[in-house]
Design a protein around this motif. Structure first.
Motif, PDB file in Angstrom:
ATOM      1  N   PHE A  91      -0.281   9.208   3.250  1.00  0.00           N
ATOM      2  CA  PHE A  91       0.007  10.630   3.084  1.00  0.00           C
ATOM      3  C   PHE A  91       1.377  10.982   3.640  1.00  0.00           C
ATOM      4  O   PHE A  91       2.187  11.653   2.986  1.00  0.00           O
ATOM      5  N   THR A  92       1.678  10.528   4.846  1.00  0.00           N
ATOM      6  CA  THR A  92       2.969  10.835   5.481  1.00  0.00           C
ATOM      7  C   THR A  92       4.122  10.244   4.696  1.00  0.00           C
ATOM      8  O   THR A  92       5.161  10.899   4.493  1.00  0.00           O
ATOM      9  N   ALA A  93       3.964   9.013   4.236  1.00  0.00           N
ATOM     10  CA  ALA A  93       5.025   8.366   3.472  1.00  0.00           C
ATOM     11  C   ALA A  93       5.314   9.119   2.176  1.00  0.00           C
ATOM     12  O   ALA A  93       6.473   9.255   1.771  1.00  0.00           O
ATOM     13  N   PHE A 131       0.825  -1.205   0.000  1.00  0.00           N
ATOM     14  CA  PHE A 131       0.000   0.000   0.000  1.00  0.00           C
ATOM     15  C   PHE A 131       0.862   1.258   0.000  1.00  0.00           C
ATOM     16  O   PHE A 131       0.589   2.214  -0.741  1.00  0.00           O
ATOM     17  N   LEU A 132       1.908   1.285   0.819  1.00  0.00           N
ATOM     18  CA  LEU A 132       2.753   2.472   0.898  1.00  0.00           C
ATOM     19  C   LEU A 132       3.459   2.737  -0.423  1.00  0.00           C
ATOM     20  O   LEU A 132       3.534   3.883  -0.883  1.00  0.00           O
ATOM     21  N   VAL A 133       3.991   1.688  -1.041  1.00  0.00           N
ATOM     22  CA  VAL A 133       4.676   1.867  -2.325  1.00  0.00           C
ATOM     23  C   VAL A 133       3.699   2.371  -3.380  1.00  0.00           C
ATOM     24  O   VAL A 133       4.010   3.279  -4.156  1.00  0.00           O
ATOM     25  N   GLY A 134       2.501   1.795  -3.418  1.00  0.00           N
ATOM     26  CA  GLY A 134       1.511   2.249  -4.380  1.00  0.00           C
ATOM     27  C   GLY A 134       1.117   3.701  -4.183  1.00  0.00           C
ATOM     28  O   GLY A 134       1.006   4.464  -5.146  1.00  0.00           O
ATOM     29  N   SER A 135       0.940   4.092  -2.936  1.00  0.00           N
ATOM     30  CA  SER A 135       0.570   5.474  -2.645  1.00  0.00           C
ATOM     31  C   SER A 135       1.699   6.440  -3.004  1.00  0.00           C
ATOM     32  O   SER A 135       1.456   7.495  -3.603  1.00  0.00           O
ATOM     33  N   MET A 136       2.926   6.074  -2.655  1.00  0.00           N
ATOM     34  CA  MET A 136       4.058   6.958  -2.940  1.00  0.00           C
ATOM     35  C   MET A 136       4.348   7.046  -4.427  1.00  0.00           C
ATOM     36  O   MET A 136       4.703   8.117  -4.935  1.00  0.00           O
ATOM     37  N   LEU A 140      -2.046  18.088  -2.253  1.00  0.00           N
ATOM     38  CA  LEU A 140      -3.398  18.358  -2.745  1.00  0.00           C
ATOM     39  C   LEU A 140      -4.173  17.097  -3.124  1.00  0.00           C
ATOM     40  O   LEU A 140      -5.350  16.966  -2.753  1.00  0.00           O
ATOM     41  N   PRO A 141      -3.582  16.133  -3.855  1.00  0.00           N
ATOM     42  CA  PRO A 141      -4.368  14.921  -4.159  1.00  0.00           C
ATOM     43  C   PRO A 141      -4.809  14.170  -2.915  1.00  0.00           C
ATOM     44  O   PRO A 141      -5.929  13.649  -2.860  1.00  0.00           O
ATOM     45  N   HIS A 142      -3.937  14.114  -1.895  1.00  0.00           N
ATOM     46  CA  HIS A 142      -4.309  13.426  -0.661  1.00  0.00           C
ATOM     47  C   HIS A 142      -5.399  14.181   0.088  1.00  0.00           C
ATOM     48  O   HIS A 142      -6.303  13.569   0.671  1.00  0.00           O
ATOM     49  N   VAL A 143      -5.309  15.517   0.085  1.00  0.00           N
ATOM     50  CA  VAL A 143      -6.333  16.310   0.762  1.00  0.00           C
ATOM     51  C   VAL A 143      -7.692  16.103   0.102  1.00  0.00           C
ATOM     52  O   VAL A 143      -8.712  15.900   0.776  1.00  0.00           O
ATOM     53  N   LYS A 144      -7.718  16.138  -1.242  1.00  0.00           N
ATOM     54  CA  LYS A 144      -8.978  15.916  -1.952  1.00  0.00           C
ATOM     55  C   LYS A 144      -9.505  14.512  -1.703  1.00  0.00           C
ATOM     56  O   LYS A 144     -10.711  14.300  -1.533  1.00  0.00           O
TER      57      LYS A 144
END
Length: 258
Positions: free
Chosen positions: A226-228, A129-134, A183-187
């Motif tokens: 988000f943090t990662a 999940f972290l790799v995909g998000s980053m 911005l993408p994470h906030v939305k």
């Protein structure tokens, strides 16, 4: 939950409904849909075989190797999507690995309270999940950073010429790339339940977890992703300075051009 071969085939038959509607309405996309579904099925089967073997072995060294391979794939995807040079593999890899180690360990050990974090059932889902998000956010953020740096290099040299340090001169570009990450994470977080399906919640409910536990894990996963992403970007930009500038603080001629 017990999925048999018969029940699985019945589930796959659901694909016949949209294909039939495409045929009746004369929408010429049946071939594209079948090819896309076939590619997805092949990739999922290959992934399933690999995960089956890894979960069967469940050795900490093998699990860490798989996490490293995830990071390598993430590095390649970021370089490809952001259209950067191969010299950026090192900064991107440093950012991904730093965020994986710090945020992944924090999430597993402190937030989720996992006692054996190197086991496949805990380590691989969190790392994936972290790799995909980053990967998704780093591609856009680094593209914005270098596009701004190349098209607005006069601002950089103007600030440097007025006695500012390199870090001060780059602060505007760093802020733009951070905005592209945040911005993408906030939305996503502000409209998460209304516009996106909370997959972690539904998956945990299917596996028998309680509603409270499923919602809590979903929130933790959102915060961790988000943090990662932010940590990976900051580390990548810091390491990338030696690859983007010469010893005199000038932009290298071979700078990536997104």
């Amino acid at each position: 939950m017990n999925i048999t071969i018969v029940s699985f085939m019945l589930g796959i038959l659901l694909l016949a409904l949209p294909l039939y509607l495409l045929h009746v309405l004369q929408v010429p996309m049946i071939g594209k849909v079948l090819r896309a579904f076939g590619r997805a099925a092949v990739m999922l089967v290959a992934l399933g075989v690999c995960l089956y073997l890894v979960f069967h072995w469940n050795h900490w060294a093998v699990n860490l190797l798989v996490v490293f391979l995830m990071a390598v794939v993430g590095m390649w995807l970021v370089v490809r999507h952001a259209r950067l040079g191969k010299q950026m593999l090192v900064p991107i890899g440093a950012g991904l690995l730093a965020a994986l180690i710090v945020i992944g360990a924090w999430l597993l050990l402190l937030a989720l309270g996992v006692r054996r974090p190197l086991e496949a059932q805990y380590l691989l889902p969190v790392a994936g999940f972290l790799v995909g998000s980053m990967t998704q956010t780093l591609s856009h953020a680094l593209s914005v950073y270098y596009r701004s740096l190349i098209h607005h290099d006069e601002l950089y040299y103007y600030i440097i010429g007025n006695g500012a340090s390199q870090a001060e001169a780059l602060s505007w570009y760093v802020r733009r790339s951070l905005q592209a990450t945040v911005l993408p994470h906030v939305k996503q977080m502000s409209t998460f339940v209304l516009t996106m399906s909370p997959l972690v919640v539904w998956a945990m409910l299917l596996s028998g977890s309680s509603v409270v536990e499923a919602v809590a894990v979903q929130l933790l996963v959102l915060v961790a992703g988000f943090t990662a992403s932010v940590v990976a970007l900051v580390v990548a930009l810091f390491v990338a300075r030696r690859y983007s500038f010469d010893g005199y603080g000038r932009l290298k001629a071979g700078n990536p051009k997104p």
